[in-house]
Enzyme design. Structure first.
Site, mmCIF file in Angstrom:
data_model
loop_
_atom_site.group_PDB
_atom_site.id
_atom_site.type_symbol
_atom_site.label_atom_id
_atom_site.label_comp_id
_atom_site.label_asym_id
_atom_site.label_seq_id
_atom_site.Cartn_x
_atom_site.Cartn_y
_atom_site.Cartn_z
ATOM 1 N N GLU A 142 0.816 -1.224 0.000
ATOM 2 C CA GLU A 142 0.000 0.000 0.000
ATOM 3 C C GLU A 142 0.850 1.274 0.000
ATOM 4 O OE1 GLU A 142 -2.960 -0.071 3.100
ATOM 5 O OE2 GLU A 142 -4.305 -1.259 1.870
ATOM 6 N N GLU A 314 -6.743 -7.610 -0.391
ATOM 7 C CA GLU A 314 -7.206 -7.659 0.993
ATOM 8 C C GLU A 314 -8.708 -7.381 0.997
ATOM 9 O OE1 GLU A 314 -5.003 -5.021 3.534
ATOM 10 O OE2 GLU A 314 -3.063 -5.675 2.756
HETATM 11 C C1 GAL Z 1 -4.477 -2.377 4.980
HETATM 12 C C2 GAL Z 1 -3.058 -2.855 5.133
HETATM 13 C C3 GAL Z 1 -2.963 -4.076 6.017
HETATM 14 C C4 GAL Z 1 -3.810 -3.903 7.244
HETATM 15 C C5 GAL Z 1 -5.222 -3.633 6.828
HETATM 16 C C6 GAL Z 1 -6.177 -3.501 7.988
HETATM 17 O O1 GAL Z 1 -4.516 -1.022 4.719
HETATM 18 O O2 GAL Z 1 -2.486 -3.157 3.887
HETATM 19 O O3 GAL Z 1 -1.613 -4.298 6.374
HETATM 20 O O4 GAL Z 1 -3.302 -2.834 7.998
HETATM 21 O O5 GAL Z 1 -5.258 -2.440 6.111
HETATM 22 O O6 GAL Z 1 -7.476 -3.214 7.540
#
Ligand code: GAL
Length: 662
Positions: A142, A314
């Site tokens: 990110e 994610e």
């Molecule tokens: C994303 C990040 C992850 C984790 C996640 C939590 O922004 O890539 O490492 O922090 O959010 O929602």
């Protein structure tokens, strides 16, 4: 259509790894993303490496038949590196170094950090690049998260000056482009230029724009370095990066040029609470998220890769920890979000994360499993999708995502221009892009979100919600294609140097749009004006309004005082104000009919997507909805009656257009 999960073997006892891997595979998960924050466990002390645990984790996952997306761990430079070389730290807008102890503390402009990142990325790629289970790589994690694209460091200043030299060649050209004669800001050499910070009032807008362009290029440079290090040592593997939601601090189209597929991190409930939605919308969508938030990003990131390869790296599995409020999604949402992503063409949906960590910053963030290893609701639903995919896989080999018939042009530089000069507190170019997109989706239209440079031939309708930047190549393209074109206010309002175009806005688009913008007004909350179209539709305008000059015969809607609100000139429509949702639906519906499309107003919360011969319907509403395409060949999932938060998939007859039957 594959399922994945983010896994942190370094967080768990080794005795658990085998069981975790077995259960992942059982659930229908095929891909596991690992290692993006593990630098301190690999190189605890400079040049002393402990690979053995990661070797074993890779072996355990591979033995269970899982495929691995390996990451470079550069989002978290370890303490020894920061202490040894504090100049790798970024400098915030407050002039202070970013502290150690969370993540993303590095400076994209630090050559030293670039070297360190190349070193560790190369070592990772050399070690795992040929492993048969390692099928893809994610660079870093990110870029820009926690407001970390821009740094006000000495390194950034030094490299910004070089960048300016390359862009302008002479300082006179820079002075002209920035208009530095204003307020006696002229420079005698590139060396005199400073970063646009700590000025008494607003710094020069063209300088700010160039600094944003420069900062974006620094991200491109950093990512390219990693891609090269990986490709040199891991041939034949895909390289991706996980982008974020509602994030525009760098030009994702430029970064994606170095990637094989795009991915992004989808947290619909967090985004619903954190961004520009109204209090009513935040309340209404509290447990399901605004249905178009995931969809907007699916289509945006699909459009960053010309071949359209993308995935969700994610996926929100339950409540998160980082939004202002963190409600738990309704049961069924994790499944629905997963299917929605597939409906938009995802090749992978990977959940964050396998198990909730009971320690450290994200201990309040759900996983597919609870900290005690029991399956949480998100895990139940992921498993359900796994079963459904298995059932479908037997019948479907490939669901391509053909081009949509509607293109929405999205230009990062225009977003930066609007952020630098919003003119009204709530003129938000990103929001407008989202609102226009949402209106198109409520009309049942599939949308490709594309950069201005994309070949637009073949589209039936092209919508420009926020193309502030004059782009001559785009203007030529728009003039040469046959599509209906819809311009939102502020189109062509700025030259590439963030000045007012010589012939007034919409600048290079004026020939096609048939208007000139003589004056603009931004309107405070509660102040609005209405307009009426030739067909008698009443439009509500708030936030922004323009005074247009145009031929009277082309006026399609008028403000109360008779001034043009929408101008229809040949194939183009120019909209002279910020419309509400119903207004955009009305204007875009007319344009779509003119374009030969078949828009259909879908009932609240229903969204429809087509992937070739496949039609997906997703119901985000609390009500049961009856909907099916015409010409169904076969129903593959669900049915004509969509329960709340459910999905249906049909195969339709190839030659016929899908029309709704209620
Ligand atoms: C994303 C990040 C992850 C984790 C996640 C939590 O922004 O890539 O490492 O922090 O959010 O929602």
């Amino acid at each position: 259509m594959k399922l994945g999960v983010c896994y942190y073997p370094e967080h768990w006892p080794r005795e658990w790894w085998g069981d975790d891997a077995r259960r992942m595979a059982e659930m229908g998960i095929s891909h596991v993303r690992i290692a993006e924050f593990c630098w301190s466990r690999i190189e605890a002390t400079p040049l002393q490496f402990t690979w053995e645990w990661l070797d074993e984790a890779v072996a355990v996952l591979a033995a269970a038949g899982l495929k691995i997306i390996m990451c470079t761990p550069t989002a978290t430079p370890p303490k020894w590196l920061v202490d040894r070389s504090p100049e790798i730290l970024a400098i915030g807008a407050d002039g202070r170094s970013r502290g150690f102890g969370s993540r993303r503390h590095y400076d994209f402009s630090s050559d030293l950090y670039l070297d360190e990142s190349r070193r560790i990325a190369t070592l990772f790629a050399q070690r795992y690049g040929h492993h048969p289970a390692v099928v893809a790589w994610q660079t870093d994690n990110e870029y820009g998260c926690h407001d970390t694209v821009v740094s006000y460091s000495e390194n950034a200043l030094r490299r910004f000056k070089l960048w300016l030299r390359q862009r302008y060649s002479s300082v006179e050209a820079l002075n002209t482009a920035w208009g530095t004669v204003f307020w006696s800001a002229e420079y005698r050499s590139f060396d005199e230029v400073a970063l646009p910070i700590a000025t008494v009032t607003e710094a020069n807008p063209a300088q700010r724009l160039d600094f944003q362009r420069f900062s974006s290029d620094e991200v491109v440079r950093f990512n390219r370095m990693q891609c090269e290090a990986i490709r040199a040592n891991s041939p034949g593997r895909d390289v991706t990066h996980n982008f974020m939601g509602f994030f525009t601090e760098f030009d994702h189209h430029e970064v994606a040029k170095d990637l094989d597929f795009s991915s992004w991190d989808s947290y619909p409930l967090g985004f619903t609470q954190m961004f520009f939605l109204t209090p009513e919308e935040k309340k209404r969508y509290v447990y399901v998220g605004h249905p178009d938030i995931p969809a907007f990003h699916h289509d945006l990131y699909r459009g960053t890769i010309p071949g359209g390869r993308w995935g969700v790296m994610e996926q929100q599995p339950g409540p998160v920890n980082w939004a202002t409020w963190n409600p738990a999604p309704l049961d069924g949402m994790v499944r629905l979000w997963t299917w929605q992503a597939f409906a938009h063409g995802a090749e992978l949906v990977s959940y964050f994360r396998w198990r909730q960590a009971p320690f450290a910053q994200e201990q309040m963030h759900a996983g597919l499993n609870r900290p005690d290893r029991s399956l949480d609701q998100g895990g139940v639903e992921a498993g359900q999708v796994g079963q459904e995919l298995k059932a479908l896989a037997a019948r479907v080999e490939c669901m391509p995502v053909p081009r949509a018939r509607v293109a929405l042009v999205f230009d990062y530089q225009s977003i930066w221009m609007a952020n630098i000069q919003p003119q009204g507190h709530d003129y938000n170019a990103l929001e407008l892009s989202f609102r226009v997109y949402s209106a198109l989706r409520c009309l049942g239209l599939d949308v490709d979100i594309v950069p201005p440079s994309r070949d637009l031939s073949g589209y039936s309708m092209v919508v420009l919600p926020a193309q502030l930047r004059e782009d001559s190549a785009l203007a030529v393209q728009l003039a040469s294609i046959k599509a209906r074109v819809v311009f939102a206010p502020r189109s062509g309002a700025k030259s590439v140097d963030l000045a007012i175009p010589g012939q007034l806005p919409p600048g290079v688009f004026a020939g096609l749009a048939g208007v000139r913008v003589l004056r603009v007004s931004s309107l405070p909350p509660g102040v609005g004006v209405s307009a009426r179209t030739a067909n008698g539709v009443v439009l509500q305008v708030s936030r922004w309004r323009e005074d247009l000059e145009c031929g009277d015969e082309f006026v399609d809607a008028r403000f109360e005082n008779g001034a043009p609100a929408v101008v229809k000139y040949g194939r183009a429509r120019y909209v002279a104000g910020w419309l509400d949702h119903d207004g955009w639906v009305a204007i875009l519906e007319e344009a779509a009919f003119d374009a030969g499309l078949e828009p259909q107003r879908l009932s609240d919360g229903l969204r429809v997507s087509r992937r070739g011969e496949y039609v997906f319907a997703t119901n985000f509403s609390p009500n049961t909805v009856a909907w099916a395409p015409a010409d169904v060949a076969e129903c593959w999932l669900g049915g004509d009656v969509l329960e709340p938060l459910s999905v249906s998939i049909w195969k339709v007859l190839p030659s016929l257009t899908a029309l709704a039957r209620k």
